[in-house]
Structures are given as structure tokens and as C-alpha cells.
Scaffold this motif. Structure first.
Motif, PDB file in Angstrom:
ATOM      1  N   THR A 400       0.899  -1.135  -0.123  1.00  0.00           N
ATOM      2  CA  THR A 400      -0.003  -0.102  -0.181  1.00  0.00           C
ATOM      3  C   THR A 400       0.799   1.394   0.015  1.00  0.00           C
ATOM      4  OG1 THR A 400      -1.613  -1.182   1.343  1.00  0.00           O
ATOM      5  CG2 THR A 400      -1.891   1.123   1.138  1.00  0.00           C
ATOM      6  N   PRO A 401       0.757   2.052  -0.831  1.00  0.00           N
ATOM      7  CA  PRO A 401       1.752   3.273  -1.133  1.00  0.00           C
ATOM      8  C   PRO A 401       0.957   4.586  -0.478  1.00  0.00           C
ATOM      9  CG  PRO A 401       0.457   2.981  -3.117  1.00  0.00           C
ATOM     10  CD  PRO A 401      -0.077   1.849  -2.373  1.00  0.00           C
ATOM     11  N   ALA A 402       1.912   5.573  -0.267  1.00  0.00           N
ATOM     12  CA  ALA A 402       1.383   6.858  -0.002  1.00  0.00           C
ATOM     13  C   ALA A 402       1.508   7.462  -1.360  1.00  0.00           C
ATOM     14  CB  ALA A 402       2.335   7.620   0.934  1.00  0.00           C
ATOM     15  N   VAL A 403       0.114   8.257  -1.689  1.00  0.00           N
ATOM     16  CA  VAL A 403       0.089   8.966  -3.120  1.00  0.00           C
ATOM     17  C   VAL A 403       0.285  10.557  -2.806  1.00  0.00           C
ATOM     18  CG1 VAL A 403      -1.425   9.473  -4.986  1.00  0.00           C
ATOM     19  CG2 VAL A 403      -1.409   6.979  -3.822  1.00  0.00           C
ATOM     20  N   GLU A 404       0.879  11.069  -3.680  1.00  0.00           N
ATOM     21  CA  GLU A 404       1.402  12.367  -3.588  1.00  0.00           C
ATOM     22  C   GLU A 404       1.027  12.919  -5.147  1.00  0.00           C
ATOM     23  OE1 GLU A 404       5.377  13.045  -2.610  1.00  0.00           O
ATOM     24  OE2 GLU A 404       5.057  12.611  -0.412  1.00  0.00           O
ATOM     25  N   PHE A 405       0.280  13.908  -5.150  1.00  0.00           N
ATOM     26  CA  PHE A 405       0.011  14.718  -6.515  1.00  0.00           C
ATOM     27  C   PHE A 405       1.009  15.742  -6.662  1.00  0.00           C
ATOM     28  CE2 PHE A 405      -3.605  12.120  -6.422  1.00  0.00           C
ATOM     29  CZ  PHE A 405      -3.952  12.090  -7.838  1.00  0.00           C
ATOM     30  N   THR A 406       1.586  15.953  -7.781  1.00  0.00           N
ATOM     31  CA  THR A 406       2.360  16.959  -8.002  1.00  0.00           C
ATOM     32  C   THR A 406       2.269  17.436  -9.463  1.00  0.00           C
ATOM     33  OG1 THR A 406       4.560  17.576  -7.658  1.00  0.00           O
ATOM     34  CG2 THR A 406       4.113  15.390  -8.621  1.00  0.00           C
ATOM     35  N   THR A 407       3.446  18.190 -10.133  1.00  0.00           N
ATOM     36  CA  THR A 407       3.501  18.563 -11.289  1.00  0.00           C
ATOM     37  C   THR A 407       4.563  17.703 -11.919  1.00  0.00           C
ATOM     38  OG1 THR A 407       4.925  20.466 -10.890  1.00  0.00           O
ATOM     39  CG2 THR A 407       2.506  21.114 -10.659  1.00  0.00           C
ATOM     40  N   ALA A 408       4.342  18.093 -13.477  1.00  0.00           N
ATOM     41  CA  ALA A 408       5.621  17.416 -14.207  1.00  0.00           C
ATOM     42  C   ALA A 408       7.040  18.018 -14.144  1.00  0.00           C
ATOM     43  CB  ALA A 408       5.069  17.222 -15.665  1.00  0.00           C
ATOM     44  N   ASP A 409       6.969  19.266 -13.775  1.00  0.00           N
ATOM     45  CA  ASP A 409       8.058  19.963 -13.467  1.00  0.00           C
ATOM     46  C   ASP A 409       8.616  19.616 -12.301  1.00  0.00           C
ATOM     47  OD1 ASP A 409       7.799  21.367 -15.952  1.00  0.00           O
ATOM     48  OD2 ASP A 409       7.009  23.171 -14.994  1.00  0.00           O
ATOM     49  N   ALA A 410       7.890  19.408 -11.271  1.00  0.00           N
ATOM     50  CA  ALA A 410       8.493  18.916  -9.914  1.00  0.00           C
ATOM     51  C   ALA A 410       8.921  17.630  -9.950  1.00  0.00           C
ATOM     52  CB  ALA A 410       7.398  19.063  -8.826  1.00  0.00           C
ATOM     53  N   LEU A 411       8.103  16.563 -10.783  1.00  0.00           N
ATOM     54  CA  LEU A 411       8.501  15.312 -10.901  1.00  0.00           C
ATOM     55  C   LEU A 411       9.927  15.051 -11.729  1.00  0.00           C
ATOM     56  CD1 LEU A 411       5.585  13.109 -12.278  1.00  0.00           C
ATOM     57  CD2 LEU A 411       6.705  12.770  -9.863  1.00  0.00           C
ATOM     58  N   PHE A 412      10.203  15.908 -12.730  1.00  0.00           N
ATOM     59  CA  PHE A 412      11.316  15.540 -13.528  1.00  0.00           C
ATOM     60  C   PHE A 412      11.913  17.038 -13.845  1.00  0.00           C
ATOM     61  CE2 PHE A 412       8.499  12.121 -14.916  1.00  0.00           C
ATOM     62  CZ  PHE A 412       8.836  11.274 -14.341  1.00  0.00           C
ATOM     63  N   PRO A 413      12.510  17.677 -13.067  1.00  0.00           N
ATOM     64  CA  PRO A 413      13.145  19.183 -13.041  1.00  0.00           C
ATOM     65  C   PRO A 413      14.358  19.083 -14.091  1.00  0.00           C
ATOM     66  CG  PRO A 413      13.703  18.208 -10.893  1.00  0.00           C
ATOM     67  CD  PRO A 413      12.694  17.168 -11.578  1.00  0.00           C
ATOM     68  N   ALA A 414      14.806  17.908 -14.173  1.00  0.00           N
ATOM     69  CA  ALA A 414      16.110  17.861 -15.054  1.00  0.00           C
ATOM     70  C   ALA A 414      15.749  17.481 -16.450  1.00  0.00           C
ATOM     71  CB  ALA A 414      17.133  17.057 -14.397  1.00  0.00           C
ATOM     72  N   ASP A 415      15.187  18.608 -17.392  1.00  0.00           N
ATOM     73  CA  ASP A 415      14.755  18.085 -18.489  1.00  0.00           C
ATOM     74  C   ASP A 415      15.689  17.534 -19.710  1.00  0.00           C
ATOM     75  OD1 ASP A 415      14.019  21.408 -19.301  1.00  0.00           O
ATOM     76  OD2 ASP A 415      15.961  20.364 -19.395  1.00  0.00           O
ATOM     77  N   GLU A 416      16.950  17.739 -18.983  1.00  0.00           N
ATOM     78  CA  GLU A 416      18.164  17.177 -19.797  1.00  0.00           C
ATOM     79  C   GLU A 416      18.258  15.633 -19.969  1.00  0.00           C
ATOM     80  OE1 GLU A 416      18.429  19.019 -16.979  1.00  0.00           O
ATOM     81  OE2 GLU A 416      19.887  18.126 -15.730  1.00  0.00           O
ATOM     82  N   ARG A 417      17.458  15.195 -18.990  1.00  0.00           N
ATOM     83  CA  ARG A 417      17.576  13.476 -18.860  1.00  0.00           C
ATOM     84  C   ARG A 417      16.873  13.096 -20.193  1.00  0.00           C
ATOM     85  NH1 ARG A 417      18.964  11.024 -14.576  1.00  0.00           N
ATOM     86  NH2 ARG A 417      18.036   9.093 -15.525  1.00  0.00           N
ATOM     87  N   MET A 418      17.520  11.956 -20.909  1.00  0.00           N
ATOM     88  CA  MET A 418      17.087  11.218 -21.873  1.00  0.00           C
ATOM     89  C   MET A 418      15.751  10.328 -21.580  1.00  0.00           C
ATOM     90  SD  MET A 418      17.467  10.742 -24.937  1.00  0.00           S
ATOM     91  CE  MET A 418      16.483   9.762 -25.913  1.00  0.00           C
ATOM     92  N   LYS A 419      15.794   9.861 -20.575  1.00  0.00           N
ATOM     93  CA  LYS A 419      14.684   9.072 -20.308  1.00  0.00           C
ATOM     94  C   LYS A 419      14.297   9.530 -18.667  1.00  0.00           C
ATOM     95  CE  LYS A 419      15.022   5.323 -23.149  1.00  0.00           C
ATOM     96  NZ  LYS A 419      15.227   3.646 -23.481  1.00  0.00           N
TER      97      LYS A 419
END
Length: 434
Positions: A400-419
Motif C-alpha cells: 500500500t503506497p502513499a500517493v502524492e499529487f504534483t506537477t511534471a516540472d516537480a517530478l522531472f525538473p532535469a529536462d536534460e535526462r534522456m528518459k
């Protein structure tokens, strides 16, 4: 000569070439009666090659140079290094010209042409990677215009652009094709609209690098409509660094076509390395049929798929196509005492309606105590209720996980990642957890 006859002849030549000049396969095939390998149907006589074998000794997978133009080094690309150190993939001059031919075929299948204005939204990476490089080469061989977003990392000279700059560049250049990793393409389009811009000429998204859920596809279409492009084809593909090109769809749902069957054979095999019957899932293998740099035979790419070898009912092409993708071979580890396959975990989250993007994080309850209990936190952006996300994860993993809602920018702030990193284990490494 039909497709299978061409492949059979190419395989015979390749086996002879590798037996004479391939350091790894000279040893790996010791004791195999290579004279019995007369065509594709005889491939099971050859042992499988794993990714671990390749990444442990990538130099031994390169054909020994012999002074011929076909084996002269043209360029080097590296694997993404998501599960190991990046491994070099050597392209000879012959191989590079073959890659250009494959890009022409890919464009024909997906409907890209020389009149297109392509926005290459793959990131610039510290080591040469096929995604950013080959998109530019595809534009060159098609005669298409290309503009590079130039996101990514430049640890030496800082020549990359940040997200707002990429968005402004697209507005100024009015591309017809956006080509990149879907989650980053989405971020760019969202940034365009947030800055008051439009992309009225976009007619196609050429995307690869990660799975596209129905929710993500719907969100992409919605964002593009808001950016002034209401009628866009989403052309998905299945790529691999070891290929240096991708398997592409002619129409959505038709399967990922092998664009160059004279250069490549794909199949799905069982645990014994035997081809599985049509409609059955197996491990995706690839065999280079005509390469002179890095060469891989019966190589396990790490995907669970169904492969069809009949003619595509939509475009009539032969050569094999992946008609169903059942995820990648995952890594199992213990979370809250349960053994969890991370591939199953990620698939369960992505399948929840309304989840546009996600990441799972495992962390200690007490960061100061490495022996404290742990927790699974699922971070999502989208519209799905948190209890629905938690229920789906618990059903798939018994955690059973804890669920957090956020934004794409907060999830992956390093847009330089290939994936994007969709699974992060923040705990100290302990043998008991693997």
C-alpha cells in the motif's frame, strides 16, 4: 527473391564473417556446427546473447577492422546507461549508410517526408547517443528542415537551452513534426501555451523512449489542440540503442514494423530460446543480418512482446512487427517486506485512468536510521483520485503506497535526462533488499 530468402542469404554471410573476425562470437559459438546455420529457421542453433554479456565487454562485439571501406569507423554511439555504464556501439561507414536507409524506410512507414520541418527535441547528452544524432541524420537524408531544441547537459561549454528557450524556438520556427521523448514533448508544448504561443503547423508527434499510456496520448492531443494543432498524428516507435533506428507504426495499433528486414531480424523467444507461436508473448530478440561494426546475434533486448511475421493488414509490409508489448524485464526488490517487480509496479501506475505522469520512490521512514522501515511513495500528476492509484498499486504488488499529487516540472525538473527516472530507490544499498 522474397523477404525470407534475402534474410537467409544475409545471415549465412554474417555467420561466416563473425566466425572469422568477431572476438566474442568466435568464443561464444565454440562447439556449434555453423555450417548447419543456413537461414533464419536455424537461428535457435546459436546461443542467446544477453545485455550483460554485451555491456561487460562491448569492445569484443566489434568486428576486427581489416582495412576494407566497409569496416572503417564512421561514428560511435553509447547506450543510455540506465542499468549499467554506457557501452559503445561502433558504426562502420557501411553501417552508417545503412542507418540512413533505415531512416528513409521509417519515414515512409510513419508518413514523414522531405517537406517537413522537424523539431528534434531529444536532449544533447554528454556521450553521443543515437536519439539526438539520428534525428538530425534522418532530416538530412529526407531533405527535411530540422531545428534542434538543444535541451540536455553540456558539462564543458554550456551550449544547451532551457525549457522556455526551447518553447520560444519552436514558436519561431513553426515545425510540422515534434520528435522526442513523449514526456518531454508534452512539457515543451505545455510551456508554449503557458507563454501564449502557438504551434499551428504541427501535424505529427514522432515519439519514442518510453511507453505512452492512453492518458498521456489524450493529454498530448489536448495540449496540442490548445496550441493550435487540433489534428495531429501520434506516431509511436520502439527504439533501442543497439539498433540506431526504431521499429515504427504505419498506423496506430498496427504494430511496430521492422523497417529494414534485409538488415535485421526480430523474434520473440521462450526461456529455452525457441521462437514462440504467434499470439504468444516472449523475449524480444534482434539479430543483425548485415553489419560491420558492433554486431549482435540473438540479442535479448529486455522486452516482453508478441511478434507477427505475416504481412501487415494495413500497409502489407513484411519483415516482422511487434504487435503487443508487455513491458520490460524488471528488477525485483523488497519493499515493506514484499518482493516487488519494478516493471509491474510502473505498469500498474501507468494503467490507472487519469494518470498523466508518475514516479515511484522508496525511502526510509527515518533517514537517519538505515535499518528503519521503508515506505513506497507514488508521485503522480493528472486527475485520478489517490485512492484509485493506491488500490491499483496494492493489487499489483501487495504494497500500500502513499500517493502524492504534483506537477511534471516537480517530478522531472532535469529536462536534460534522456528518459525520466520512473523508479527511485533512496535507501542505502542492502543485500537483503535485492
Amino acid at each position: 527473391m522474397d523477404c525470407r530468402q534475402v534474410q537467409d542469404a544475409a545471415l549465412r554471410s554474417t555467420v561466416a564473417r563473425l566466425a572469422a573476425a568477431h572476438p566474442f562470437y568466435r568464443e561464444h559459438w565454440a562447439g556449434v556446427d555453423l555450417a548447419a546455420v543456413r537461414g533464419i529457421d536455424d537461428l535457435p542453433l546459436l546461443p542467446l546473447t544477453t545485455k550483460a554479456m554485451f555491456t561487460a565487454e562491448p569492445e569484443r562485439f566489434r568486428l576486427e577492422p581489416d582495412g576494407s571501406p566497409e569496416r572503417q569507423l564512421w561514428d560511435i554511439a553509447y547506450t543510455s546507461g540506465s542499468t549499467s555504464a554506457p557501452a559503445p556501439i561502433y558504426q562502420s561507414a557501411y553501417d552508417f549508410h545503412a542507418i540512413l536507409a533505415a531512416q528513409v524506410r521509417m519515414a515512409e512507414i510513419r508518413g514523414m517526408h522531405g517537406e517537413d520541418r522537424i523539431a528534434n527535441l531529444y536532449p544533447l547528452t554528454p556521450q553521443p547517443h543515437g536519439a539526438w544524432t539520428r534525428a538530425n541524420h534522418a532530416a538530412a537524408v529526407l531533405g527535411a528542415t530540422v531545428v534542434c531544441g538543444m535541451s540536455g547537459t553540456s558539462p564543458w561549454f554550456g551550449v544547451t537551452r532551457r525549457l522556455p528557450e526551447v518553447a520560444d524556438l519552436l514558436v519561431a520556427t513553426r515545425p510540422t513534426v515534434l520528435w522526442g521523448v513523449p514526456s518531454y514533448v508534452r512539457r515543451v508544448v505545455d510551456e508554449v501555451t503557458r507563454r501564449g504561443g502557438t504551434l499551428p503547423d504541427v501535424r505529427m508527434l514522432a515519439i519514442s523512449g518510453e511507453a505512452v499510456t492512453p492518458a498521456m496520448a489524450a493529454q498530448l492531443a489536448q495540449l496540442l489542440a490548445a496550441a493550435g494543432a487540433p489534428d495531429v498524428v501520434i506516431s509511436n516507435s520502439l527504439g533501442a540503442s543497439e539498433l540506431q533506428y526504431g521499429l515504427v507504426e504505419c498506423v496506430a495499433g498496427a504494430g511496430f514494423h521492422n523497417p529494414v528486414p534485409e538488415l535485421l531480424h526480430i523474434d520473440a523467444v521462450d526461456d529455452d530460446g525457441l521462437p514462440v507461436p504467434p499470439g504468444t508473448a516472449g523475449a524480444l530478440t534482434m539479430t543483425h543480418l548485415d553489419r560491420h561494426g558492433t554486431v549482435l546475434v540473438r540479442y535479448l533486448l529486455g522486452d516482453r512482446v508478441e511478434v507477427a511475421h505475416d504481412a501487415c493488414p494495413h500497409c502489407g509490409r513484411l519483415g516482422g512487427r511487434v504487435v503487443a508489448h508487455h513491458g520490460r524485464s524488471g528488477r525485483s526488490l523488497k519493499i515493506k517486506g514484499q518482493l516487488v517487480d519494478t516493471t509491474v509496479l510502473e505498469a500498474a501506475i501507468a494503467a490507472v485512468p487519469g494518470v498523466a505522469d508518475h514516479r515511484a520512490v522508496v525511502r526510509l521512514l527515518d533517514p537517519a536510521d538505515p535499518l528503519s522501515g521503508d515506505e513506497l511513495v507514488v508521485q503522480v500528476c493528472g486527475s485520478s483520485p489517490p485512492d484509485r492509484v493506491a488500490a491499483a498499486v496494492k493489487l499489483a504488488t501487495r504494497v500500500t503506497p502513499a500517493v502524492e499529487f504534483t506537477t511534471a516540472d516537480a517530478l522531472f525538473p532535469a529536462d536534460e535526462r534522456m528518459k525520466p527516472r520512473r523508479f527511485v530507490d533512496e535507501r542505502p544499498a542492502l543485500e537483503s533488499r535485492t
